[in-house]
Write a protein that holds these residues in place. Structure first.
Motif, PDB file in Angstrom:
ATOM      1  N   ILE A  67      -4.791   7.885 -38.717  1.00 28.04           N
ATOM      2  CA  ILE A  67      -4.413   7.342 -37.444  1.00 28.04           C
ATOM      3  C   ILE A  67      -5.841   6.834 -37.162  1.00 28.04           C
ATOM      4  CG2 ILE A  67      -4.219   8.114 -35.083  1.00 28.04           C
ATOM      5  CD1 ILE A  67      -1.941  10.038 -36.245  1.00 28.04           C
ATOM      6  N   ALA A  80       1.346  14.415 -34.817  1.00 23.75           N
ATOM      7  CA  ALA A  80       0.640  13.028 -34.793  1.00 23.75           C
ATOM      8  C   ALA A  80       1.849  12.055 -33.917  1.00 23.75           C
ATOM      9  CB  ALA A  80       0.633  12.491 -36.056  1.00 23.75           C
ATOM     10  N   ASN A  81       3.010  12.269 -34.079  1.00 23.96           N
ATOM     11  CA  ASN A  81       4.113  11.421 -33.337  1.00 23.96           C
ATOM     12  C   ASN A  81       3.788  11.586 -31.625  1.00 23.96           C
ATOM     13  OD1 ASN A  81       5.005  10.397 -35.568  1.00 23.96           O
ATOM     14  ND2 ASN A  81       6.754  11.929 -35.657  1.00 23.96           N
ATOM     15  N   ILE A 137       0.932   9.598 -30.971  1.00 20.44           N
ATOM     16  CA  ILE A 137       1.171   8.053 -30.945  1.00 20.44           C
ATOM     17  C   ILE A 137       1.892   7.535 -29.966  1.00 20.44           C
ATOM     18  CG2 ILE A 137       2.294   6.522 -32.425  1.00 20.44           C
ATOM     19  CD1 ILE A 137       1.432   7.975 -34.866  1.00 20.44           C
ATOM     20  N   ASP A 138       3.025   8.427 -29.606  1.00 24.36           N
ATOM     21  CA  ASP A 138       3.893   8.084 -28.443  1.00 24.36           C
ATOM     22  C   ASP A 138       3.202   7.975 -27.059  1.00 24.36           C
ATOM     23  OD1 ASP A 138       6.229   8.046 -30.284  1.00 24.36           O
ATOM     24  OD2 ASP A 138       6.965  10.015 -29.662  1.00 24.36           O
ATOM     25  N   ILE A 146       2.871  16.045 -38.795  1.00 28.33           N
ATOM     26  CA  ILE A 146       3.749  14.897 -38.328  1.00 28.33           C
ATOM     27  C   ILE A 146       4.290  14.902 -36.830  1.00 28.33           C
ATOM     28  CG2 ILE A 146       5.469  13.178 -38.835  1.00 28.33           C
ATOM     29  CD1 ILE A 146       5.075  14.077 -41.935  1.00 28.33           C
ATOM     30  N   GLN A 169       3.526   5.210 -38.088  1.00 27.50           N
ATOM     31  CA  GLN A 169       4.409   6.195 -37.409  1.00 27.50           C
ATOM     32  C   GLN A 169       5.683   6.153 -38.077  1.00 27.50           C
ATOM     33  OE1 GLN A 169       5.577   5.955 -33.553  1.00 27.50           O
ATOM     34  NE2 GLN A 169       5.520   8.179 -33.306  1.00 27.50           N
ATOM     35  N   LYS A 170       6.390   5.052 -38.651  1.00 30.49           N
ATOM     36  CA  LYS A 170       7.420   5.017 -39.378  1.00 30.49           C
ATOM     37  C   LYS A 170       7.274   5.542 -40.783  1.00 30.49           C
ATOM     38  CE  LYS A 170       8.955   0.574 -36.968  1.00 30.49           C
ATOM     39  NZ  LYS A 170       9.120  -0.710 -37.133  1.00 30.49           N
ATOM     40  N   THR A 199       7.362   9.363 -40.423  1.00 33.44           N
ATOM     41  CA  THR A 199       8.691   9.670 -39.785  1.00 33.44           C
ATOM     42  C   THR A 199       9.588   9.708 -41.105  1.00 33.44           C
ATOM     43  OG1 THR A 199       8.312   8.921 -37.563  1.00 33.44           O
ATOM     44  CG2 THR A 199      10.537   9.510 -38.438  1.00 33.44           C
ATOM     45  N   GLN A 210       2.175   1.849 -35.107  1.00 33.62           N
ATOM     46  CA  GLN A 210       3.856   2.133 -34.939  1.00 33.62           C
ATOM     47  C   GLN A 210       4.331   1.982 -36.615  1.00 33.62           C
ATOM     48  OE1 GLN A 210       4.961  -0.785 -32.307  1.00 33.62           O
ATOM     49  NE2 GLN A 210       5.505   0.618 -30.700  1.00 33.62           N
TER      50      GLN A 210
END
Length: 380
Positions: A114, A191-192, A195-196, A188, A161-162, A165, A158
């Motif tokens: 990140i 981290a999400n 990021i969100d 994770i 992030q995918k 995920t 993003q």
């Protein structure tokens, strides 16, 4: 009985005594007058001596490479290391570390992943945050090269992030230890959340990133535990196997060359593991780290080439510099031959330099059994 050749050779019809009595030595006043030469020609003739030395030095090294044995070459890589044993004219290459090593490290790299996306868009001024005094303002200015307030980080973040995920959804099918699975899942998730929030507001700052990385660090430590556990087990098992395979005498004489980048060349992970597996009396001279800028095209040859130079210099030092053991030690080690003289001319006390080196070495030894990552601050 076979006779070893000396410096004058053995297969000659003219003895050394005959040469000395029947030939006049070329004293300076007996030498014929040299033809007129330019300064450049004169200097070139002098430099030719060094060219000749280097050519013969390289020839000796090239032949020595062919007979080096035993030697172990260690290439640090994403899988925990590739190990090559050269012994008795054979080579055996093995990657002994369980895949758990690479899997655990992969998720441990989430915070760093990140950061690499956000770094160009950081503020180029150090804000009032924890560890602010440890951040070099110029380093930050160069790293934060992106446009102030830019949003070019959103799409790549993003995309990352995918990727995370997808990995999160597949954790249970990966065959990981339960504790490692849980740690990766928590990492994770955290981290999400970060990021969100950043994508929703189209902004982030150093403080918000530090809050995330601090929360994620316990998971990083857990993953480091599992990676280290896998690496230690794999490397130690291979050392035990190869030791039995080549025998105690050969194992004691073995040179080990570890290739690593500068950033991991102090307390290198494989060096730490291999050291206790070697003959304790030989570790200081036979376990050698070779820091590189990048992985060489032929890692095995690179290590053999360097070890051949070390081996022949060890012998040369005791023959060429028999009257000065300090200079001999310099040729045998990493010290430049001119270093002592330069220190003297600069009026730099070498004792102080040696004390600093000794203190650093002592500190390194004291922390050798601990995690390299957690010791970096202390070394700096």
């Amino acid at each position: 009985m076979a006779t070893r050749r000396g410096f004058l050779g053995t297969a000659t019809a003219v003895s050394a005594a005959t040469l000395l009595t029947s030939s006049r030595a070329y004293a300076a006043d007996d030498a014929p007058a040299a033809a007129a030469v330019t300064e450049k020609e004169a200097r070139d003739s002098i430099l030719a001596v060094n060219v000749g030395m280097r050519a013969n030095y390289a020839a000796l090294k090239a032949e020595l490479i062919k007979v080096l044995s035993p030697v172990m070459v260690v290439q640090n890589d994403n899988r925990g290391g590739k190990f090559t044993l050269i012994h008795g004219g054979t080579q055996e290459a093995v990657q002994p570390v369980d895949p758990i090593f690479e899997l655990a490290k992969s998720i441990a790299h989430v915070p760093l992943g990140i950061f690499t996306i956000l770094a160009p868009y950081l503020s180029d001024k150090v804000p009032n945050i924890p560890n602010a005094a440890r951040i070099d303002p110029h380093d930050l200015e160069m790293t934060a090269y992106g446009p102030a307030g830019g949003t070019g980080w959103i799409t790549p973040l993003q995309d990352f992030q995918k990727t995370m995920t997808t990995a999160k959804g597949n954790l249970k099918a990966a065959g990981l230890p339960a504790q490692l699975t849980s740690s990766c899942d928590e990492m994770i998730k955290k981290a999400n959340v970060f990021i969100d929030a950043a994508v929703k507001t189209k902004q982030f700052d150093m403080k918000s990133y530090q809050d995330f990385s601090k929360a994620a660090f316990p998971n990083v430590e857990k993953n480091m535990y599992w990676a280290s556990k896998a690496q230690i087990a794999g490397v130690q098992a291979l050392m035990k196997k190869w030791r039995a395979q080549i025998g105690e005498a050969a194992w004691s004489d073995m040179y080990v060359g570890v290739l690593s980048q500068w950033t991991t060349s102090v307390l290198n992970q494989n060096t730490i593991i291999i050291g206790p597996c070697m003959d304790a009396k030989k570790v200081a001279t036979h376990l050698i780290d070779f820091p590189t800028t990048s992985t060489p095209a032929d890692p095995v040859f690179t290590v053999l080439d360097n070890i051949a130079r070390i081996v022949q210099d060890n012998i040369a030092a005791e023959l060429v510099f028999v009257s000065d053991t300090e200079i001999a030690d310099a040729l045998k080690g990493k010290q430049d031959l001119l270093s002592t003289e330069i220190l003297d001319q600069l009026k730099t006390p070498s004792a102080a330099t040696e004390a600093t080196t000794a203190a650093f070495t002592a500190g390194t030894g004291a922390t050798a059994a601990k995690c390299p990552f957690s010791q970096k601050a202390a070394q700096v």
